[in-house]
Design a protein around this motif. Structure first.
Motif: not given
Length: 133
Positions: A20-32, A102-107
């Motif tokens: 699940l975390s791999g899928g979530l990380a891949a969303m960062g490279w998906m276009p809108e 923001s990613l650093l704070i969330a992590g």
């Protein structure tokens, strides 16, 4: 099995979490979504996202997309002044990787939540209350 209750195997749970975390990380490279961008008036960004998602000629899809987004011109060019004026800075849509702080704070918040022992307190609430009297 503990006191008549069966728990999931921790290895299966950890592999599921990694997937699940791999899928979530891949969303960062998906276009809108091109449709969402066109509805918000970001024509240039919608065309770029559509071209990134589709291979080959996208003129028919652009005509359908801009025709369905409030009567915009179906023949808008990428170099038009109007689309350049409303495109986000850098000429591409915002992505999750554009917000490293923001990613650093969330992590950090997620790690703190897991390491603080909140899950152990929730798991053993009944035992803690029974021992407290």
């Amino acid at each position: 099995e503990v006191e008549g209750e069966s728990f999931s195997n921790w290895r299966r749970l950890s592999f599921f979490g990694v997937a699940l975390s791999g899928g979530l990380a891949a969303m960062g490279w998906m276009p809108e979504s091109p449709k969402w961008l066109a509805q918000k008036g970001h024509c240039h960004a919608a065309q770029l996202a559509l071209r990134q998602l589709r291979a080959g000629d996208t003129t028919a899809e652009e005509a359908e997309l801009f025709g369905a987004s409030g009567g915009m011109k179906a023949t808008m060019s990428v170099d038009s002044a109007a689309s350049t004026a409303i495109a986000p800075a850098g000429g591409h849509s915002r992505r999750l990787v554009d917000y490293p702080m923001s990613l650093l704070i969330a992590g950090g918040l997620l790690a703190f939540q897991q390491l603080s022992g909140v899950n152990a307190i929730m798991m053993y609430t009944t035992d803690i209350c029974a021992q407290a009297g």
